[in-house]
Scaffold this motif. Structure first.
Motif, short mmCIF file in Angstrom:
data_model
loop_
_atom_site.label_atom_id
_atom_site.label_comp_id
_atom_site.label_asym_id
_atom_site.label_seq_id
_atom_site.Cartn_x
_atom_site.Cartn_y
_atom_site.Cartn_z
N SER A 12 4.01 -2.90 -6.84
CA SER A 12 2.65 -2.39 -6.67
C SER A 12 2.08 -2.14 -8.06
CB SER A 12 2.66 -1.08 -5.88
OG SER A 12 3.29 -0.05 -6.64
N PRO A 13 0.75 -1.97 -8.17
CA PRO A 13 0.18 -1.64 -9.48
C PRO A 13 0.75 -0.35 -10.06
CG PRO A 13 -1.54 -2.41 -8.01
CD PRO A 13 -0.30 -2.28 -7.17
N GLU A 14 1.06 0.63 -9.21
CA GLU A 14 1.63 1.88 -9.69
C GLU A 14 3.02 1.65 -10.28
OE1 GLU A 14 -1.50 2.41 -6.81
OE2 GLU A 14 0.44 1.41 -6.59
N SER A 15 3.81 0.84 -9.60
CA SER A 15 5.15 0.54 -10.11
C SER A 15 5.09 -0.26 -11.40
CB SER A 15 5.95 -0.23 -9.05
OG SER A 15 6.26 0.59 -7.95
N ALA A 36 9.59 -13.27 -2.29
CA ALA A 36 10.74 -12.81 -1.53
C ALA A 36 10.69 -11.34 -1.14
CB ALA A 36 12.03 -13.11 -2.31
N ARG A 37 9.60 -10.65 -1.46
CA ARG A 37 9.41 -9.28 -1.00
C ARG A 37 8.01 -9.15 -0.42
NH1 ARG A 37 13.97 -9.40 -1.20
NH2 ARG A 37 15.50 -8.03 -2.20
N ARG A 38 7.76 -9.88 0.67
CA ARG A 38 6.42 -9.91 1.24
C ARG A 38 6.05 -8.58 1.89
NH1 ARG A 38 6.77 -15.18 4.79
NH2 ARG A 38 4.66 -14.61 5.44
N SER A 39 7.04 -7.72 2.11
CA SER A 39 6.76 -6.41 2.69
C SER A 39 6.40 -5.37 1.63
CB SER A 39 7.96 -5.92 3.51
OG SER A 39 8.20 -6.80 4.59
N ALA A 40 6.57 -5.72 0.36
CA ALA A 40 6.12 -4.81 -0.70
C ALA A 40 4.60 -4.79 -0.72
CB ALA A 40 6.66 -5.27 -2.05
N LYS A 41 4.04 -3.80 -1.40
CA LYS A 41 2.58 -3.70 -1.47
C LYS A 41 1.98 -4.92 -2.16
CE LYS A 41 -1.13 -0.66 -3.10
NZ LYS A 41 -1.46 0.58 -3.83
N ASN A 42 2.65 -5.38 -3.23
CA ASN A 42 2.21 -6.54 -4.00
C ASN A 42 0.81 -6.34 -4.58
OD1 ASN A 42 4.64 -8.11 -3.84
ND2 ASN A 42 4.16 -8.47 -1.69
N PHE A 43 0.14 -7.45 -4.97
CA PHE A 43 -1.09 -7.35 -5.77
C PHE A 43 -2.21 -8.17 -5.16
CE2 PHE A 43 2.18 -5.94 -8.49
CZ PHE A 43 1.61 -5.16 -9.48
N SER A 44 -3.41 -7.60 -5.16
CA SER A 44 -4.61 -8.36 -4.79
C SER A 44 -4.99 -9.27 -5.96
CB SER A 44 -5.76 -7.41 -4.47
OG SER A 44 -6.17 -6.73 -5.66
N SER A 186 12.91 -14.30 8.25
CA SER A 186 13.75 -15.05 7.32
C SER A 186 13.83 -14.39 5.95
CB SER A 186 13.20 -16.47 7.16
OG SER A 186 13.85 -17.14 6.10
N GLY A 187 15.06 -14.18 5.47
CA GLY A 187 15.24 -13.74 4.10
C GLY A 187 14.81 -14.78 3.11
N ASN A 188 14.89 -16.05 3.49
CA ASN A 188 14.43 -17.14 2.63
C ASN A 188 12.92 -17.24 2.57
OD1 ASN A 188 16.83 -18.39 1.60
ND2 ASN A 188 17.27 -19.11 3.67
N ARG A 189 12.26 -16.46 3.43
CA ARG A 189 10.79 -16.48 3.46
C ARG A 189 10.22 -15.10 3.11
NH1 ARG A 189 7.39 -20.49 4.51
NH2 ARG A 189 6.51 -19.63 6.41
N GLY A 190 11.08 -14.22 2.57
CA GLY A 190 10.61 -12.93 2.11
C GLY A 190 10.45 -11.89 3.20
N ARG A 191 11.12 -12.08 4.35
CA ARG A 191 10.94 -11.16 5.48
C ARG A 191 12.26 -10.56 5.98
NH1 ARG A 191 5.80 -9.39 5.81
NH2 ARG A 191 4.27 -11.02 6.26
N CYS A 192 13.25 -10.45 5.11
CA CYS A 192 14.57 -9.98 5.55
C CYS A 192 14.48 -8.61 6.21
CB CYS A 192 15.53 -9.91 4.37
SG CYS A 192 17.18 -9.37 4.84
N MET A 240 10.74 -3.01 -3.56
CA MET A 240 10.41 -2.21 -2.38
C MET A 240 10.52 -0.71 -2.66
SD MET A 240 9.74 -4.47 -0.04
CE MET A 240 9.92 -3.63 1.52
N LYS A 241 10.96 -0.36 -3.86
CA LYS A 241 11.16 1.05 -4.20
C LYS A 241 9.86 1.66 -4.74
CE LYS A 241 15.87 1.26 -3.95
NZ LYS A 241 16.30 -0.12 -3.98
N ARG A 242 9.81 2.99 -4.75
CA ARG A 242 8.62 3.70 -5.19
C ARG A 242 8.51 3.71 -6.71
NH1 ARG A 242 9.28 9.45 -2.61
NH2 ARG A 242 7.58 9.95 -4.05
N PRO A 243 7.32 3.96 -7.25
CA PRO A 243 7.13 3.90 -8.71
C PRO A 243 8.03 4.85 -9.48
CG PRO A 243 5.02 3.96 -7.59
CD PRO A 243 6.06 4.19 -6.53
#
Length: 692
Positions: A12-15, A36-44, A186-192, A240-243
């Motif tokens: 995330s931007p904070e991290s 591979a971490r599609r459940s993370a907040k990620n970036f716009s 799928s873990g290979n698709r970032g959804r483990c 996936m961890k917090r900042p």
């Protein structure tokens, strides 16, 4: 001695701010849908551009993760994501998919590419193969030991990156299908969905044991050794961890790298407070395995409030990470004043201000200029020195000096964040070769010699795949009018290669003419043996360009991923003859640890063993090369009664025999030849429902 780069997670931007302010040399992040971490907040889009500017201003590199398997329909979007990132100045892209890798290498030849750990790289040969194809850096499997890593560093021209801290997957990265097959994620698709963190029983009902849940890795004590051997980058896991977690862990590792030392007791305590699963492990690095590597984390584990408050204070002020700037200012009579700003990376800019006036009361001094130019707070810069040349009897308003400083720093920032000039080439056309077949021929893979019964051989499958280590027990092959092929071990190490090479030569002398390669490192191992090379499922072929890439590597056919839907397999351009697994227990995991030995009852790999989950499902455990374990699905895939699989353009349809008796193998092949119903319980796998 050059110290390794410290690569921190930015989910995330904070991290990202936390990682930068804590001392990271680079960050890796997800932008868009292919990481591979599609459940993370990620970036716009806006946040990604801002992240590049924020990091590059402070001398921190940014790596974009595009490290998932990508379908034909998704490839244009993934390539466009990489193109936009390249234009914005991203420092590298991490890739798993062979098709995307080859496409980016040809479209964006100046964009550095890193081979993700999802490519399953653990040998010098595999890493050299990627380096030869244009990879700047390879990320090794987490299971590599110190000796494995040192050998690869010595023998691979690409940079070598290792995971130094954070969560360990039970399965080799890129080879896990457990989350996909059991839950469609799928873990290979970032959804483990992390099924390895659930309770299981080994040869007993699932209870309160967690035989797949590894402790987090911590290699902090090995930093001097890793630096000495030439490791180029230490990666911290945790998108996936917090900042606050990112800040704590990055801060500790940054200090250790700066001072080239191991951690103090207090620093280890901080790492464990931030996050651990029953402590840490470094056993893979030490070349050890066993039950002592495993641990869990309670759902209600308390938050280290004081530690995290200190971490927030570190990164929220945004002042810990600055760039030194040297100023040179000139104020002479009758000429505009000038200010030059220079940073340690070689950027230099000069700006011009007003012409100084004659002083009416007090003259401008060099000390006054130094004081005003030194006020760089809140800019990302730290004034490291001022060289002032001032004629006597001149006056310059404070506002003019401040404006000069702001203008110079803005110009220096523009220079620091300017994207490099890189070539952009058109999307290359796809190979038009068409190897689609009207109907597939059957191939058979076996696990035991007993499955190679005369009855099975008499049914004339086109190919028979036999594990290479099993072929070593043969002095002659049975009579059979098809092609014998050796299955190479999916996981091995550099020190195993002389043995494997001898085994291949023995297999060839027996009459084996083909080899099944499931890892990019198999290709250098097979060169010069004059065997037909066919791609196995471990290569994760997910799109047409992956087939094209493997064709260029010399493969003559390839097994496509069993995470594809039937319609996706149908739509693949069959640039190579394509194969799919149409029967058998799908391999869910391959583990460095022997699960049976870890269960506490000694090694009994020579008899049937099972992993049992909370629903009562039993997953057979098969021993594989190197005293590793392969977890098989509880039910076999069955497609014999689905004639549509025969209309996909496949050249080969594989029946994968694992736990079946010789008689069952014969019966199943006969049913497939006849298009009959299944003799028992089965699954359609992922061919109908696909994966996220």
């Amino acid at each position: 001695m050059k110290m390794p780069e410290l690569l921190a997670p930015a989910g995330s931007p904070e991290s990202l701010r936390a990682a930068v302010q804590a001392g990271a040399g680079a960050v890796y992040l997800g932008w868009g849908e292919f990481n591979a971490r599609r459940s993370a907040k990620n970036f716009s889009d806006e946040e990604f551009a801002q992240a590049l500017e924020y990091c590059h201003l402070r001398g921190v590199r940014v790596f974009l993760t595009l490290n998932t398997l990508i379908s034909d329909r998704e490839l244009p979007r993934a390539a466009e994501t990489a193109r936009k990132a390249c234009r914005l100045g991203v420092d590298s892209v991490l890739v798993q998919d062979w098709g995307l890798f080859d496409l980016l290498r040809r479209m964006l030849p100046d964009l550095p590419l890193h081979a993700s750990t999802q490519m399953s790289l653990f040998t010098s040969g595999g890493c050299r193969e990627m380096a030869a194809d244009g990879c700047e850096r390879v990320v090794l499997a987490r299971e590599c030991s110190r000796e494995d890593t040192e050998a690869i560093v010595k023998n691979c021209p690409a940079e070598v990156e290792i995971f130094a801290h954070g969560a360990l997957c039970m399965c080799y990265s890129g080879q896990c299908a457990m989350s996909a097959v059991l839950g469609g994620r799928s873990g290979n698709r970032g959804r483990c969905a992390q099924p390895c963190r659930l309770p299981y029983g080994i040869n007993e009902p699932a209870g309160k044991r967690y035989p797949l849940s590894l402790k987090d890795s911590c290699l902090a004590a090995e930093i001097p050794d890793m630096a000495a051997m030439g490791v180029d980058c230490l990666k911290l896991e945790g998108r996936m961890k917090r900042p606050e977690y990112v800040a704590v862990v990055t801060d500790v590792y940054a200090r250790l790298l700066e001072e080239n030392r191991g951690p103090t007791r207090e620093e280890l305590a901080r790492l464990e407070q931030a996050f651990s699963r029953s402590g840490f492990t470094d056993w893979y690095w030490q070349g050890r395995h066993g039950a002592g590597m495993f641990g869990t984390r309670p759902e209600n584990a308390p938050e280290p409030k004081e530690l995290f408050a200190q971490a927030r204070a570190l990164y929220e002020k945004d002042a810990a990470r600055t760039v030194d700037v040297h100023f040179a200012v000139t104020c002479t009579a009758g000429a505009p004043c000038t200010l030059t700003a220079a940073d340690p990376d070689g950027h230099t800019v000069t700006v011009t201000g007003p012409v100084p006036e004659a002083a009416r009361t007090r003259s401008l001094t060099a000390e006054e200029l130094e004081t005003r130019l030194g006020k760089t707070g809140g800019t990302g810069y730290r004034c490291a020195g001022v060289e002032a040349t001032v004629d006597e009897g001149l006056s310059l308003p404070a506002s003019a000096v401040n404006a000069l400083r702001r203008e110079a720093l803005a110009a220096l920032t523009a220079a620091r964040i300017a994207p490099p000039v890189r070539r952009e080439l058109p999307v290359p056309p796809l190979d038009t070769t068409d190897c689609a077949a009207a109907a597939p021929e059957f191939t058979v893979s076996v696990t035991t010699a007993a499955q190679l019964s005369p009855e099975l051989l008499a049914m004339k499958p086109a190919r028979i795949y036999v594990p290479l280590e099993l072929l070593g027990a043969f002095s002659a092959l049975p009579e059979y009018h098809g092609e014998w092929c050796a299955i190479l071990p999916r996981v091995w190490r550099d020190q195993d290669e002389p043995q494997l090479r001898r085994a291949l030569e023995h297999a060839k002398a027996l009459g084996v003419t083909g080899a099944l390669a499931g890892n990019i490192g198999h290709l250098p191992l097979l060169r010069g043996l004059d065997l037909h090379v066919y791609g196995d499922f471990g290569l994760n072929v997910f799109n047409s360009r992956a087939l094209e890439y493997l064709k260029k590597k010399g493969l003559e056919s390839a097994c496509v991923s069993f995470e594809l839907r039937l319609a996706q397999i149908r739509d693949l351009h069959k640039i190579l003859p394509a194969e799919a697994i149409v029967y058998g227990r799908l391999p869910l995991m391959i583990t460095e640890n022997c699960l049976i030995e870890n269960s506490g009852h000694g090694c009994r790999c020579d008899r049937p063993n099972f992993l049992n989950d909370r629903t009562g499902a039993s997953f057979p455990l098969l021993p594989v090369f190197g005293h590793r374990t392969e977890v098989q699905n509880s039910l076999p895939v069955w497609l014999a009664d689905r004639p549509d699989y025969r209309r996909l353009g496949l050249a080969y349809a594989r029946l994968r025999f694992t736990t079946e008796t010789p008689a069952e193998c014969v019966d199943i092949l006969r049913r497939y030849q006849e298009g009959a119903a299944a003799p028992g319980s089965f699954t359609r796998g992922l061919y109908e429902r696909g994966v996220e």
